[in-house]
Design a protein around this motif. Sequence first.
Motif, short mmCIF file in Angstrom:
data_model
loop_
_atom_site.label_atom_id
_atom_site.label_comp_id
_atom_site.label_asym_id
_atom_site.label_seq_id
_atom_site.Cartn_x
_atom_site.Cartn_y
_atom_site.Cartn_z
N LYS A 119 33.30 -20.95 19.36
CA LYS A 119 34.71 -21.18 19.00
C LYS A 119 35.21 -20.21 17.94
N GLN A 120 34.89 -18.95 18.13
CA GLN A 120 35.33 -17.94 17.16
C GLN A 120 36.79 -17.51 17.35
N ASN A 121 37.41 -18.02 18.42
CA ASN A 121 38.80 -17.62 18.71
C ASN A 121 39.85 -18.61 18.21
N ILE A 122 39.41 -19.66 17.49
CA ILE A 122 40.39 -20.68 17.07
C ILE A 122 40.73 -20.59 15.58
N GLY A 123 40.17 -19.61 14.89
CA GLY A 123 40.56 -19.34 13.52
C GLY A 123 40.05 -20.29 12.46
N ASP A 126 39.17 -27.89 13.68
CA ASP A 126 39.38 -27.56 15.09
C ASP A 126 40.26 -28.58 15.79
#
Length: 491
Positions: A250-254, A378
């Motif tokens: 989940k590195q794309n959710i900031g 998240d």
Amino acid sequence: MTLTIYSILNYTFICSYWILTIIIIIRVLIKRRTVSSFMAWLLTIYIVPFMGIILYLLCGESNLGKKRSLRSKIAQSTSIRRIQELKNHKHIFSNKNSKIASSLFKLCELRQGIGALKGNQIQLFKKIDNTLASLIKDIDLAKHNIDMVFYIWEPGGLVDHIVTKLIIAAQRGVKCRLILDSVGCINFFNSSYPKILKKAGINIAEALHINLLRIFFRRMDLRQHRKMILIDNHIAYTGSMNMVDPKLFKQNIGVGQWIDIMIRIDGPATTVMRIIFEFDWEIETGEHIVPVLSSSQHLMQQKTTLISTGHTIQIIPSGPGFPEGIIHQVLITSLYKARKQLIITTPYLVPSDDLLYAICAAAQRGVKVHIIIPKNNDSVLVNWASRAFFSELLDAGVLIHRFQKGLLHVKSILIDHQLSLIGTVNLDVRSIWLNFEITLLIDSKLFNKDLEKIQLDYIAHSKLIDAQKWSKRPYWKRIIERLFYFFSPLL
């Protein structure tokens, strides 16, 4: 004539709606629940016609479904028999506990039928890399069985090394079983990994499979949230870690890299964790596991090596088929036991009224209370809902720290440097009352000293919320917080 037919249809529709509404309200009334949850459901049903009824049918009751409920009853009788076997080995049960732990252990023994277990070696990992390195060594040495339960299993990175090691273990004759949640592991089940693992002889159970055709017959948001690994009946891992590589997950959710802790246990406590795994496996597959070694044989082997380590553990499983509300009872009792210090780490802070009051009461009677939560979350819903509790906590004197170095996913409570609760339970309604979870209640000053060092490190990398600045936040934020707070009993 057309008008008459229209009137009849309209009348039938209205009558059907109100009959259905009354039936649902009766079901809400019959099911014992908190007043806040009861009122939230009533308002939802009335304010959002039809959609409120559909929401209740989807997620209003902890319904396992007919097949799993029948299997659960059979598995319960097996678990009771296994626990009775364990009770014959009096040397593994702790009789001398700290003052703060004694009443909690008695509570658990009364509700679960089994007491706290002594003689456990415990190793605490604060980095996933170290956890996976230790796990790989244990998999390489496994002789009989490797059993795992995870909410999320995400292929890629370090996890691929675990997959390779499991395949090698299965090929040399080690029995390997995986219980993976259907929703949390959706990427895994949509990949080529299930076919590869099954071909290697590894058994995989897809827990609580989503079936749209049975959407009103089983609660679809009831999830298998345990994180558990068992190797050869004497080694176990549990904690907050999912089977993921944090550098990729989940590195794309900031929200940054996920931060977890994991515990490795070698000792009698693993026998109870095995009973829990066998229960979960039978619910999902209908298959009864026959252990390579019986509990008696295994514990007699351990008796010669059992040492007084000072690590006493009470295993607390929760979810359908386990004592209702037990984790809530343990949490409340633990908080009221505190006299000096409380350090709480949780990624999701949406407490029940009882938990909120217990935390506030601790601070108001002079206990130094720290709550550590991630700065970014998240879940947008939980992120806003949790803020609605800040004002009351801050007014009571609770110190709220927002962790800056990633998504702090650790679930732990440390009480007076002596007693801790570590596991998979978030401080929200879903974890405490609904999902399949596991918590360790650990009575050990030595172990909890290590845990406290980790928690203090989290605090050092956190920003303390200023009560005065928080009271001056914009009104539009307060409105959003209250809107999400309204749904907090349902989260």
